[in-house]
Design a protein around this motif. Structure first.
Motif, PDB file in Angstrom:
ATOM      1  N   TRP A 111       0.840  -1.195   0.000  1.00 58.52           N
ATOM      2  CA  TRP A 111       0.000   0.000   0.000  1.00 58.52           C
ATOM      3  C   TRP A 111       0.877   1.248   0.000  1.00 58.52           C
ATOM      4  CZ3 TRP A 111      -5.341  -0.955   0.316  1.00 58.52           C
ATOM      5  CH2 TRP A 111      -5.709  -2.242   0.722  1.00 58.52           C
ATOM      6  N   THR A 158       1.915   5.054   1.174  1.00 58.01           N
ATOM      7  CA  THR A 158       1.824   5.845   2.404  1.00 58.01           C
ATOM      8  C   THR A 158       1.959   7.324   2.020  1.00 58.01           C
ATOM      9  OG1 THR A 158       4.197   5.977   2.877  1.00 58.01           O
ATOM     10  CG2 THR A 158       3.047   4.008   3.681  1.00 58.01           C
ATOM     11  N   ARG A 166       3.583   0.544   2.735  1.00 59.26           N
ATOM     12  CA  ARG A 166       3.126  -0.328   3.822  1.00 59.26           C
ATOM     13  C   ARG A 166       2.975  -1.732   3.250  1.00 59.26           C
ATOM     14  NH1 ARG A 166      -2.230  -1.723   5.601  1.00 59.26           N
ATOM     15  NH2 ARG A 166      -3.194  -0.062   4.355  1.00 59.26           N
ATOM     16  N   GLU A 207       1.591  -5.424   3.901  1.00 55.16           N
ATOM     17  CA  GLU A 207       0.634  -6.139   4.739  1.00 55.16           C
ATOM     18  C   GLU A 207       0.789  -7.642   4.518  1.00 55.16           C
ATOM     19  OE1 GLU A 207      -3.398  -5.543   3.484  1.00 55.16           O
ATOM     20  OE2 GLU A 207      -4.196  -6.841   5.044  1.00 55.16           O
ATOM     21  N   ASN A 251       4.912 -11.595   9.967  1.00 54.54           N
ATOM     22  CA  ASN A 251       5.284 -10.188  10.159  1.00 54.54           C
ATOM     23  C   ASN A 251       6.230 -10.067  11.360  1.00 54.54           C
ATOM     24  OD1 ASN A 251       5.041  -7.304   9.665  1.00 54.54           O
ATOM     25  ND2 ASN A 251       3.664  -7.190  11.436  1.00 54.54           N
ATOM     26  N   ASN A 297      10.194  -9.149  10.824  1.00 52.53           N
ATOM     27  CA  ASN A 297      10.651  -7.850  11.324  1.00 52.53           C
ATOM     28  C   ASN A 297      11.796  -8.004  12.309  1.00 52.53           C
ATOM     29  OD1 ASN A 297       8.741  -6.649   9.744  1.00 52.53           O
ATOM     30  ND2 ASN A 297       7.257  -6.357  11.407  1.00 52.53           N
ATOM     31  N   GLU A 304       7.893  -1.559  12.286  1.00 55.07           N
ATOM     32  CA  GLU A 304       6.663  -2.343  12.385  1.00 55.07           C
ATOM     33  C   GLU A 304       5.528  -1.371  12.690  1.00 55.07           C
ATOM     34  OE1 GLU A 304       6.960  -6.337  14.130  1.00 55.07           O
ATOM     35  OE2 GLU A 304       5.409  -5.701  15.535  1.00 55.07           O
ATOM     36  N   ILE A 305       4.414  -1.505  11.973  1.00 52.71           N
ATOM     37  CA  ILE A 305       3.271  -0.619  12.224  1.00 52.71           C
ATOM     38  C   ILE A 305       2.332  -1.266  13.234  1.00 52.71           C
ATOM     39  CG2 ILE A 305       1.267   0.537  11.213  1.00 52.71           C
ATOM     40  CD1 ILE A 305       2.771   0.490   8.517  1.00 52.71           C
ATOM     41  N   ASP A 306       1.933  -2.495  12.931  1.00 56.65           N
ATOM     42  CA  ASP A 306       1.057  -3.234  13.845  1.00 56.65           C
ATOM     43  C   ASP A 306       1.248  -4.723  13.595  1.00 56.65           C
ATOM     44  OD1 ASP A 306      -0.485  -3.971  11.625  1.00 56.65           O
ATOM     45  OD2 ASP A 306      -1.861  -2.294  11.867  1.00 56.65           O
ATOM     46  N   ASN A 316       1.288  -5.384   9.698  1.00 60.02           N
ATOM     47  CA  ASN A 316       1.770  -4.366   8.759  1.00 60.02           C
ATOM     48  C   ASN A 316       3.132  -3.832   9.154  1.00 60.02           C
ATOM     49  OD1 ASN A 316      -0.566  -3.513   6.764  1.00 60.02           O
ATOM     50  ND2 ASN A 316      -1.503  -3.907   8.767  1.00 60.02           N
ATOM     51  N   VAL A 317       3.943  -3.602   8.123  1.00 63.96           N
ATOM     52  CA  VAL A 317       5.282  -3.063   8.340  1.00 63.96           C
ATOM     53  C   VAL A 317       5.541  -1.987   7.281  1.00 63.96           C
ATOM     54  CG1 VAL A 317       6.294  -4.933   6.932  1.00 63.96           C
ATOM     55  CG2 VAL A 317       7.753  -3.687   8.514  1.00 63.96           C
ATOM     56  N   GLU A 318       6.277  -0.929   7.678  1.00 63.49           N
ATOM     57  CA  GLU A 318       6.691   0.075   6.709  1.00 63.49           C
ATOM     58  C   GLU A 318       8.010  -0.354   6.090  1.00 63.49           C
ATOM     59  OE1 GLU A 318       4.870   4.374   8.130  1.00 63.49           O
ATOM     60  OE2 GLU A 318       7.027   4.035   8.265  1.00 63.49           O
TER      61      GLU A 318
END
Ligand code: UDP
Length: 238
Positions: free
Chosen positions: A13, A15, A22, A24, A48, A52, A70-72, A75-77
């Motif tokens: 995705w 950003t 991003r 996923e 993930n 990471n 790590e975003i959540d 999800n990771v940037e």
């Protein structure tokens, strides 16, 4: 919003930052070039988390990767790259397609790591190629290929050591690399490093702790991935 790209196991995705995407992790599992499919409730979260932690460790050891943060849970940037369409496989022990191609029994240890390249193409079934093919297909320059080889061997050394501290044997794995969009001339490790793309055998029992459990219908697929994460967390300090 639509993803920029959707693959078999991940979506990418945009950003707000044009140099960052991003990534996923999905719960979809595929094998045999997408012929075998399944869904595993926790797979995205586990891969993930595992990937990471491994990328953070490799960065600390001086390997450039696409990892940002790590975003959540799923999800990771990551830095935006142009993926080099060559899969780099490193083998320490004979398994999988190596055995199929050569008739060598599974588990034979090599005297030195075996590196092989294949074209990243579902359509062609990821055919095995050599340096000359890669040059003539213009998938990577000879200099880039040399870099991939050197980086792959260094990653193998670091990860073989790391996984042995997790009580796991790193049998083989696949790497993908990309050219940084906003830093021309720089190649970084991209994609993921997880039990989806590594063969990991328990050092004591020899039990398979990776996607072969799915490929071969051995059961306990997510139990094995969960155990890999638990050991990776322990070895990286939680
Ligand atoms: N691998 C991967 N993606 C591929 C092909 C291979 O992640 O498209 C990984 C695989 O999980 C294993 C290693 O690379 O850890 C070597 O795979 P092999 O060539 O033996 O192919 P397989 O028999 O697993 O398809």
């Amino acid at each position: 919003m639509e993803p920029l790209y959707e693959g078999k196991a991940k979506r990418l995705w945009a950003t707000d930052d044009p140099g960052v995407l991003r990534m996923e992790f999905k719960n979809d599992a595929t094998a045999f070039n997408g012929e075998k499919k399944a869904q595993f409730e926790e797979k995205g979260r586990l891969n993930n988390a595992i990937s990471n932690r491994i990328y953070a460790l490799l960065e600390k050891e001086g390997i450039r990767t696409h990892f940002v943060r790590e975003i959540d849970e799923t999800n990771v940037e990551v830095r935006k790259v142009e993926i080099i369409m060559v899969e780099v496989i490193v083998r320490n022990l004979a398994a999988g397609s190596f055995c199929k191609r050569t008739g060598v029994e599974e588990g034979r240890a090599f005297s030195a790591p075996v590196i092989e390249f294949s074209i990243k193409s579902d359509e062609l079934g990821d055919p095995l190629v050599n340096d000359d093919y890669i040059r003539e297909l213009r998938l990577a320059t000879p200099e880039e290929l040399q870099h991939l080889r050197t980086a792959a061997l260094k990653v193998n050394d670091l990860l073989s050591d790391f996984f042995s501290r997790c009580g796991l044997r790193l049998v083989d794995f696949k790497l993908e690399f990309g050219r940084l969009k906003d830093e021309p001339g720089t190649i970084v490790l991209a994609d993921e490093i997880s039990p989806d793309g590594c063969r990991l055998w328990d050092l004591e029992t020899g039990e398979k702790m990776d996607k072969d459990r799915f490929r071969r219908d051995l059961g306990g697929v997510m139990e094995a991935y969960r155990e890999v994460l638990a050991r990776v967390e322990r070895a990286t300090g939680g």
